[in-house]
Enzyme design. Structure first.
Site, PDB file in Angstrom:
ATOM      1  N   LYS A 112      -2.184 -25.848 -24.462  1.00 53.51           N
ATOM      2  CA  LYS A 112      -1.142 -25.245 -23.505  1.00 53.51           C
ATOM      3  C   LYS A 112       0.138 -25.158 -23.994  1.00 53.51           C
ATOM      4  O   LYS A 112       1.148 -24.194 -23.416  1.00 53.51           O
ATOM      5  CB  LYS A 112      -1.232 -26.367 -22.276  1.00 53.51           C
TER       6      LYS A 112
HETATM    7  C1  LIG Z   1      -6.840 -26.084 -20.715  1.00 49.08           C
HETATM    8  C2  LIG Z   1      -7.737 -26.517 -21.806  1.00 49.08           C
HETATM    9  C3  LIG Z   1      -8.859 -25.556 -22.077  1.00 49.08           C
HETATM   10  C4  LIG Z   1      -9.486 -24.573 -20.952  1.00 49.08           C
HETATM   11  O1  LIG Z   1      -8.887 -23.185 -21.356  1.00 49.08           O
HETATM   12  P1  LIG Z   1      -8.716 -22.222 -19.937  1.00 49.08           P
HETATM   13  O2  LIG Z   1      -7.629 -21.441 -20.501  1.00 49.08           O
HETATM   14  O3  LIG Z   1      -8.282 -23.004 -18.725  1.00 49.08           O
HETATM   15  O4  LIG Z   1      -9.806 -21.703 -19.892  1.00 49.08           O
HETATM   16  C5  LIG Z   1      -9.770 -26.218 -23.221  1.00 49.08           C
HETATM   17  N1  LIG Z   1      -9.437 -27.149 -23.833  1.00 49.08           N
HETATM   18  C6  LIG Z   1      -8.396 -27.687 -23.734  1.00 49.08           C
HETATM   19  C7  LIG Z   1      -8.066 -28.861 -24.526  1.00 49.08           C
HETATM   20  C8  LIG Z   1      -7.414 -27.315 -22.841  1.00 49.08           C
HETATM   21  O5  LIG Z   1      -6.398 -28.220 -22.482  1.00 49.08           O
END
Ligand SMILES: *Cc1c(COP(=O)(O)O)cnc(C)c1O
Length: 494
Positions: A112
């Protein structure tokens, strides 16, 4: 060419990129999508010589066409600096024949950070460009990682404040502690009695409420979103797929134009949608593997064409993917309806009223570039142990879901495959260490496990973990899922 943004649910509204970033969600409840997907404007072979920041500029300028060169470059410079613990920003690491694109070298050690490091810059630049004087209140639902990354990004950014909702019993202890220790006068964290889908629905409802928007405006506030429904999140995520291709070229692993596979551990469908946009820009990607954990709504969708959220919500060791309503799928649905807003709206209405919708055969054919896969809890754990023993590489649980799907689906294609590695193993230490040797580690505390992981992997303990060892808890609000709006009103003094 100038790209404008329109809603997935009606044809009435067209806005600039900066307006779409400020609004987060369209007025009709739809998601903003670009009116066309621009083609990459640099030749593929040139990617090999470009830094992360240069790649970011080449990709983002095409989507954020109302930003000036100076504005966009300033945003990129501010975001991708030594907040990241490696100058590559997103290193590509080859292990046991697969390429792990490590997206966890930012401040909060999850992918993120790739977008949330730059979103505050994009948001404040957008506010300036559009003469916004209200304070921007970032309202966000998190399954664990978005929350901390958004808090870290927006903490003490002038002209903004942020309220994060997370499922009180649905995140890892380290994720929770990371959020509850967040400093910054303008930060608020609220645990809800409910799951991630409840948090996301509550946030969407507040966005939809005209009445609330008017009361906010009267007090000098307006909402925006740091969730992956905001195109200011989506666009920066396209960058690292393009960058990964450049790295493969640079390392001599592929020839120019060679097609690759990409496997993405998926929850809200934001990360994989960015890869799909990259493919549509002309990046040579053959197949996109959508990897789910036991909440395998998306796997079933790709098998049958039916999206069905009416099932038990399972808490897994990959909590950031514990999601039954994958918001960003709406943008893909919109594409495969041939950009038919009425049909997209009808599907989304059916999803909220009946809990399901079924796409047509014709639409399903347009999903040919996607393959769904999933990993059970046991498979996720076994894969962590297998790759550790085989390649001396320790990955987190989310990455392991994708890695498992690589081994049983993508590997046999013989194509070079990039696996999106979305979190540091230090963020999910207990699940990771249990996967390696439960008997040995079960009785240790979370921070003892951090030290054990350090011994085992030889990877330096990230600053994000060191910080929370001793940091005081500064947030303690908990509310029922039905009280989310009341809580926001109280925080803002409405
Ligand atoms: C948010 C997240 C995901 C999923 O990503 P999306 O964009 O919501 O599909 C996978 N792994 C981690 C560690 C995340 O923080």
């Amino acid at each position: 060419m100038s790209i404008m943004y329109k809603s997935t649910r009606s044809n009435s509204e067209k806005v600039t990129a900066s307006q779409a970033i400020l609004k987060g969600l369209a007025d009709d409840g739809g998601l903003f999508v670009p009116d066309s997907i621009p083609a990459l404007s640099v030749p593929l072979e040139a990617l090999a010589g470009m830094s992360y920041q240069e790649t970011a500029y080449e990709v983002m300028k095409l989507f954020l066409s109302d930003f000036t060169e100076d504005e966009l470059k300033a945003c990129i410079r501010g975001a991708y600096d030594d907040k990241f613990d490696t100058k590559e920003i997103a290193p590509l690491v080859k292990k046991d024949g697969a390429y792990y694109l490590e997206l966890f070298h930012g401040k909060t050690i999850a992918f993120k950070d790739m977008a949330l490091s730059i979103l505050p810059y994009l948001m404040t630049t957008s506010a300036k460009k559009n003469g916004v004087e209200n304070e921007i209140v970032i309202l966000t639902a998190t399954s664990g990682d978005t929350g901390k990354a958004a808090l870290a990004g927006f903490a003490d950014v002038p002209g903004t404040s942020i309220i994060v909702f997370y499922p009180k019993n649905g995140v890892s202890p380290i994720q929770e502690k990371q959020m509850l220790t967040q400093k910054g006068e303008n930060t608020n964290v609220v645990g809800i009695i409910g799951n991630f889908d409840d948090a996301q629905t509550g946030v969407k409802n507040m966005f939809h409420s005209r009445e609330l928007a008017e009361r906010m405006n009267a007090k000098g506030y307006q909402f925006s979103s740091a969730n992956s429904i905001n195109i200011g999140r989506l666009v920066p995520q396209i960058v690292y797929y393009v960058y990964a291709y450049g790295q493969l070229l640079r390392q001599g692993e592929i020839s120019c134009d060679e097609k690759i596979n990409v496997v993405v551990p998926t929850g809200n469908f934001g990360n994989i949608l960015a890869a799909y946009y990259a493919k549509n820009m002309g990046l040579p990607i053959e197949t996109l593997y959508c990897a789910s954990n036991e909440n395998k709504v998306l796997f079933d969708f790709f098998q049958t064409g039916k999206y069905d959220r009416k099932r038990e919500f399972i808490l897994t060791s990959s909590p950031s993917m514990d999601i039954l309503i994958s918001s960003n799928l709406e943008r893909l649905i919109y594409r495969i309806t041939g950009e038919d807003a009425d049909q997209t709206k009808a599907f989304m209405d059916a999803l909220s009223s009946d809990g399901e919708y079924q796409i047509t055969e014709e639409m399903k054919e347009k999903l040919a570039g996607f393959v769904g896969g999933y990993a059970s809890e046991a498979e996720t754990a076994a894969n962590i142990k297998k790759v550790y023993e085989k390649a001396d590489y320790i990955m987190d649980t989310h990455t392991s879901v994708a890695s498992h799907v690589y081994y049983y689906k993508a590997k046999e294609t013989g194509r070079k495959t990039v696996i999106a590695s979305t979190a540091s193993p230090y963020k999910f230490t207990r699940s990771v260490m249990d996967a390696i040797d439960k008997d040995k580690y079960d009785s240790m505390s979370d921070f003892e496990l951090v030290d054990e992981l350090n011994k085992l992997s030889g990877v330096k303990i990230p600053a994000a973990i060191e910080e929370i060892r001793t940091a005081p808890i500064v947030h303690d609000i908990v509310c029922d899922k039905s009280e989310m709006q009341a809580t926001v009103e109280k925080i803002l003094g409405l």
